[in-house]
Design a protein around this motif. Structure first.
Motif, mmCIF file in Angstrom:
data_model
loop_
_atom_site.group_PDB
_atom_site.id
_atom_site.type_symbol
_atom_site.label_atom_id
_atom_site.label_comp_id
_atom_site.label_asym_id
_atom_site.label_seq_id
_atom_site.Cartn_x
_atom_site.Cartn_y
_atom_site.Cartn_z
ATOM 1 N N MET A 113 -0.449 -14.151 -7.224
ATOM 2 C CA MET A 113 0.271 -13.960 -8.481
ATOM 3 C C MET A 113 0.687 -12.507 -8.673
ATOM 4 S SD MET A 113 -2.103 -16.410 -10.866
ATOM 5 C CE MET A 113 -2.230 -18.171 -10.530
ATOM 6 N N LEU A 114 -0.205 -11.586 -8.331
ATOM 7 C CA LEU A 114 0.130 -10.162 -8.443
ATOM 8 C C LEU A 114 1.271 -9.800 -7.502
ATOM 9 C CD1 LEU A 114 -3.320 -8.318 -8.703
ATOM 10 C CD2 LEU A 114 -1.666 -8.737 -10.532
ATOM 11 N N SER A 115 1.218 -10.310 -6.273
ATOM 12 C CA SER A 115 2.250 -9.981 -5.291
ATOM 13 C C SER A 115 3.603 -10.549 -5.682
ATOM 14 C CB SER A 115 1.853 -10.498 -3.904
ATOM 15 O OG SER A 115 1.867 -11.910 -3.859
ATOM 16 N N ASP A 116 3.592 -11.583 -6.525
ATOM 17 C CA ASP A 116 4.844 -12.212 -6.987
ATOM 18 C C ASP A 116 5.170 -11.824 -8.428
ATOM 19 O OD1 ASP A 116 7.077 -13.743 -6.420
ATOM 20 O OD2 ASP A 116 6.170 -15.615 -7.097
ATOM 21 N N ASN A 117 4.418 -10.847 -8.972
ATOM 22 C CA ASN A 117 4.623 -10.331 -10.331
ATOM 23 C C ASN A 117 4.476 -11.420 -11.399
ATOM 24 O OD1 ASN A 117 5.083 -8.102 -12.020
ATOM 25 N ND2 ASN A 117 7.251 -8.603 -12.224
ATOM 26 N N LYS A 145 -9.219 -5.200 -10.648
ATOM 27 C CA LYS A 145 -9.023 -3.756 -10.544
ATOM 28 C C LYS A 145 -7.630 -3.421 -10.024
ATOM 29 C CE LYS A 145 -13.799 -2.193 -9.956
ATOM 30 N NZ LYS A 145 -14.764 -1.487 -9.065
ATOM 31 N N LEU A 146 -7.139 -4.255 -9.143
ATOM 32 C CA LEU A 146 -5.802 -4.058 -8.579
ATOM 33 C C LEU A 146 -4.737 -4.178 -9.668
ATOM 34 C CD1 LEU A 146 -4.742 -3.571 -5.697
ATOM 35 C CD2 LEU A 146 -4.343 -6.021 -5.522
ATOM 36 N N GLU A 147 -4.895 -5.173 -10.528
ATOM 37 C CA GLU A 147 -3.936 -5.358 -11.624
ATOM 38 C C GLU A 147 -3.965 -4.175 -12.580
ATOM 39 O OE1 GLU A 147 -2.565 -6.965 -15.617
ATOM 40 O OE2 GLU A 147 -4.590 -6.354 -15.042
ATOM 41 N N GLN A 148 -5.150 -3.627 -12.841
ATOM 42 C CA GLN A 148 -5.276 -2.454 -13.698
ATOM 43 C C GLN A 148 -4.562 -1.252 -13.090
ATOM 44 O OE1 GLN A 148 -9.553 -2.105 -14.062
ATOM 45 N NE2 GLN A 148 -9.701 -3.687 -15.641
ATOM 46 N N ALA A 149 -4.703 -1.077 -11.779
ATOM 47 C CA ALA A 149 -4.030 0.027 -11.089
ATOM 48 C C ALA A 149 -2.511 -0.131 -11.157
ATOM 49 C CB ALA A 149 -4.487 0.089 -9.635
ATOM 50 N N LEU A 150 -2.032 -1.353 -11.025
ATOM 51 C CA LEU A 150 -0.594 -1.610 -11.107
ATOM 52 C C LEU A 150 -0.061 -1.306 -12.500
ATOM 53 C CD1 LEU A 150 -0.342 -4.939 -9.081
ATOM 54 C CD2 LEU A 150 0.678 -2.750 -8.455
ATOM 55 N N MET A 151 -0.820 -1.695 -13.519
ATOM 56 C CA MET A 151 -0.402 -1.433 -14.892
ATOM 57 C C MET A 151 -0.361 0.070 -15.189
ATOM 58 S SD MET A 151 0.340 -4.346 -16.205
ATOM 59 C CE MET A 151 0.920 -4.745 -14.547
ATOM 60 N N GLU A 152 -1.251 0.816 -14.536
ATOM 61 C CA GLU A 152 -1.280 2.274 -14.709
ATOM 62 C C GLU A 152 -0.204 2.966 -13.872
ATOM 63 O OE1 GLU A 152 -5.164 3.345 -13.432
ATOM 64 O OE2 GLU A 152 -6.194 2.344 -15.099
ATOM 65 N N GLY A 153 0.388 2.218 -12.939
ATOM 66 C CA GLY A 153 1.352 2.818 -12.026
ATOM 67 C C GLY A 153 0.680 3.669 -10.975
ATOM 68 N N SER A 154 -0.608 3.446 -10.754
ATOM 69 C CA SER A 154 -1.379 4.221 -9.786
ATOM 70 C C SER A 154 -1.315 3.518 -8.426
ATOM 71 C CB SER A 154 -2.831 4.372 -10.243
ATOM 72 O OG SER A 154 -3.563 5.145 -9.325
ATOM 73 N N TYR A 155 -0.200 3.729 -7.723
ATOM 74 C CA TYR A 155 -0.004 3.052 -6.445
ATOM 75 C C TYR A 155 -0.983 3.541 -5.380
ATOM 76 C CZ TYR A 155 4.325 1.355 -8.544
ATOM 77 O OH TYR A 155 5.245 0.752 -9.362
ATOM 78 N N LYS A 156 -1.472 4.761 -5.530
ATOM 79 C CA LYS A 156 -2.455 5.267 -4.573
ATOM 80 C C LYS A 156 -3.728 4.424 -4.630
ATOM 81 C CE LYS A 156 -4.811 9.453 -3.029
ATOM 82 N NZ LYS A 156 -5.049 10.907 -3.257
ATOM 83 N N VAL A 158 -3.845 1.312 -5.458
ATOM 84 C CA VAL A 158 -3.508 0.025 -4.844
ATOM 85 C C VAL A 158 -3.630 0.140 -3.328
ATOM 86 C CG1 VAL A 158 -1.712 -1.717 -4.527
ATOM 87 C CG2 VAL A 158 -1.972 -0.600 -6.753
ATOM 88 N N TRP A 159 -3.117 1.240 -2.782
ATOM 89 C CA TRP A 159 -3.196 1.476 -1.343
ATOM 90 C C TRP A 159 -4.648 1.573 -0.891
ATOM 91 C CZ3 TRP A 159 -1.385 0.944 3.199
ATOM 92 C CH2 TRP A 159 -1.711 1.806 4.237
ATOM 93 N N GLN A 160 -5.462 2.278 -1.668
ATOM 94 C CA GLN A 160 -6.879 2.415 -1.318
ATOM 95 C C GLN A 160 -7.600 1.075 -1.391
ATOM 96 O OE1 GLN A 160 -7.956 5.408 -4.196
ATOM 97 N NE2 GLN A 160 -7.567 7.109 -2.791
ATOM 98 N N ALA A 161 -7.166 0.213 -2.324
ATOM 99 C CA ALA A 161 -7.795 -1.103 -2.481
ATOM 100 C C ALA A 161 -7.605 -1.968 -1.243
ATOM 101 C CB ALA A 161 -7.225 -1.811 -3.707
ATOM 102 N N LEU A 171 -5.882 -9.421 2.982
ATOM 103 C CA LEU A 171 -4.874 -8.500 3.507
ATOM 104 C C LEU A 171 -3.482 -9.127 3.538
ATOM 105 C CD1 LEU A 171 -6.858 -6.886 6.463
ATOM 106 C CD2 LEU A 171 -6.275 -5.841 4.259
ATOM 107 N N PHE A 172 -3.420 -10.453 3.640
ATOM 108 C CA PHE A 172 -2.120 -11.136 3.677
ATOM 109 C C PHE A 172 -1.304 -10.823 2.421
ATOM 110 C CE2 PHE A 172 0.398 -14.981 2.567
ATOM 111 C CZ PHE A 172 1.312 -14.924 3.605
ATOM 112 N N PHE A 173 -1.906 -11.015 1.248
ATOM 113 C CA PHE A 173 -1.188 -10.746 0.004
ATOM 114 C C PHE A 173 -1.147 -9.255 -0.316
ATOM 115 C CE2 PHE A 173 -2.329 -15.272 -0.876
ATOM 116 C CZ PHE A 173 -1.025 -15.744 -0.976
ATOM 117 N N MET A 174 -2.143 -8.490 0.147
ATOM 118 C CA MET A 174 -2.125 -7.044 -0.059
ATOM 119 C C MET A 174 -0.915 -6.428 0.645
ATOM 120 S SD MET A 174 -4.462 -5.838 -2.071
ATOM 121 C CE MET A 174 -4.166 -4.128 -1.654
ATOM 122 N N ASP A 175 -0.610 -6.906 1.844
ATOM 123 C CA ASP A 175 0.528 -6.369 2.591
ATOM 124 C C ASP A 175 1.848 -6.729 1.911
ATOM 125 O OD1 ASP A 175 -1.109 -5.184 4.437
ATOM 126 O OD2 ASP A 175 -0.961 -6.796 5.915
#
Length: 263
Positions: A113-117, A145-156, A158-161, A171-175
């Motif tokens: 759901m996150l990967s598809d917004n 936690k990933l959704e919280q990072a996206l809402m903050e615009g903290s892409y770094k 997301v990358w670390q996650a 990793l499939f949906f993370m990529d």
């Protein structure tokens, strides 16, 4: 197929999927046989649907199909399987005990759901999960936690996650999510910089290797200079040409005005 035959085929398919080099095509064929066998059993015996052992087998086959769909990268199939698993995962759970793969699959669905917004759908699922699981289950905590990072615009973050996934299947949906983020960042970078050194571009676009960066640059039709180790962005080149054209026009107008004064 009898219940015993379906159980035996399921165990074979489960073992095959868990092996080091699974034959995904063969397992896919077996999953299709299992689903057809379950439907035929239900049609032959109307009372079997109320049998907990049948419902357990039905849930297990559906979970197997969901896991296989991730292995082969079939997102639409994964979504269908998770929809079929909802009665087993929420509410009465069909009277069955909790499945071992329940939260890993729910977590994967949250990532989908996150990967598809699909943020509204994401929060709808969260509302159906126990608070204790939301706070402590690693398969659920990760996408939260990933959704919280996206809402903050903290892409770094997301990358670390990506390096903190609770299971490799995430990793499939993370990529997919990182590809979306990179394209968004690239759009901003093109408008903000004329060019960037390789190392800076690699960092801002969250690439681990130079080869990944150069492939991405080629896809976006950026100009790569190996000697200068820099990337010049397409929009920047166009803007420079436009700027030069505007300067020529201004100079021409200036000359015309000067000529008018002389005459």
């Amino acid at each position: 197929m009898s219940v015993n035959e379906i159980n035996k085929l399921y165990e074979q398919s489960r073992a095959a999927l868990s092996s080091q080099n699974p034959n995904l095509e063969a397992i896919g064929s077996q999953v299709s046989q299992l689903k057809v066998g379950l439907v035929k059993l239900a049609l032959q015996n109307g009372q079997i649907e109320s049998d907990p052992s049948f419902q357990l087998l039905k849930r297990s086959v559906t979970e197997l199909g969901a896991e296989l769909s991730i292995k082969v990268g079939d997102i639409a199939a994964f979504e269908r399987y998770l929809a079929q698993l909802e009665p087993f995962y929420f509410g009465s759970r069909m009277g069955l005990s909790e499945s071992k793969v329940m939260y890993p699959l729910i977590g994967l669905n949250l990532l989908r759901m996150l990967s598809d917004n699909l943020i509204a759908d994401f929060h709808t699922v969260l509302e159906r999960i126990d608070l204790e699981q939301l706070q402590n289950n690693p398969f659920i905590v990760h996408p939260v936690k990933l959704e919280q990072a996206l809402m903050e615009g903290s892409y770094k973050k997301v990358w670390q996650a990506r390096s903190e996934v609770p299971t490799p299947e995430y990793l499939f949906f993370m990529d997919i999510l990182m590809t979306t983020i990179r394209n968004e960042v690239a759009s901003c970078v093109e408008k903000s910089y004329l060019s960037l050194p390789f190392d800076d571009a690699k960092s801002v676009l969250f690439f681990s290797s130079l080869d990944e960066l150069l492939k991405f640059a080629q896809e976006h039709q950026w100009t790569v200079s190996p000697s200068d180790k820099r990337i010049t962005f397409k929009s920047a080149v166009e803007d420079t040409r436009l700027f030069q054209g505007e300067n020529i026009m201004k100079q021409a107008l200036s000359y015309a005005q000067e000529l008018e004064r002389i005459v």
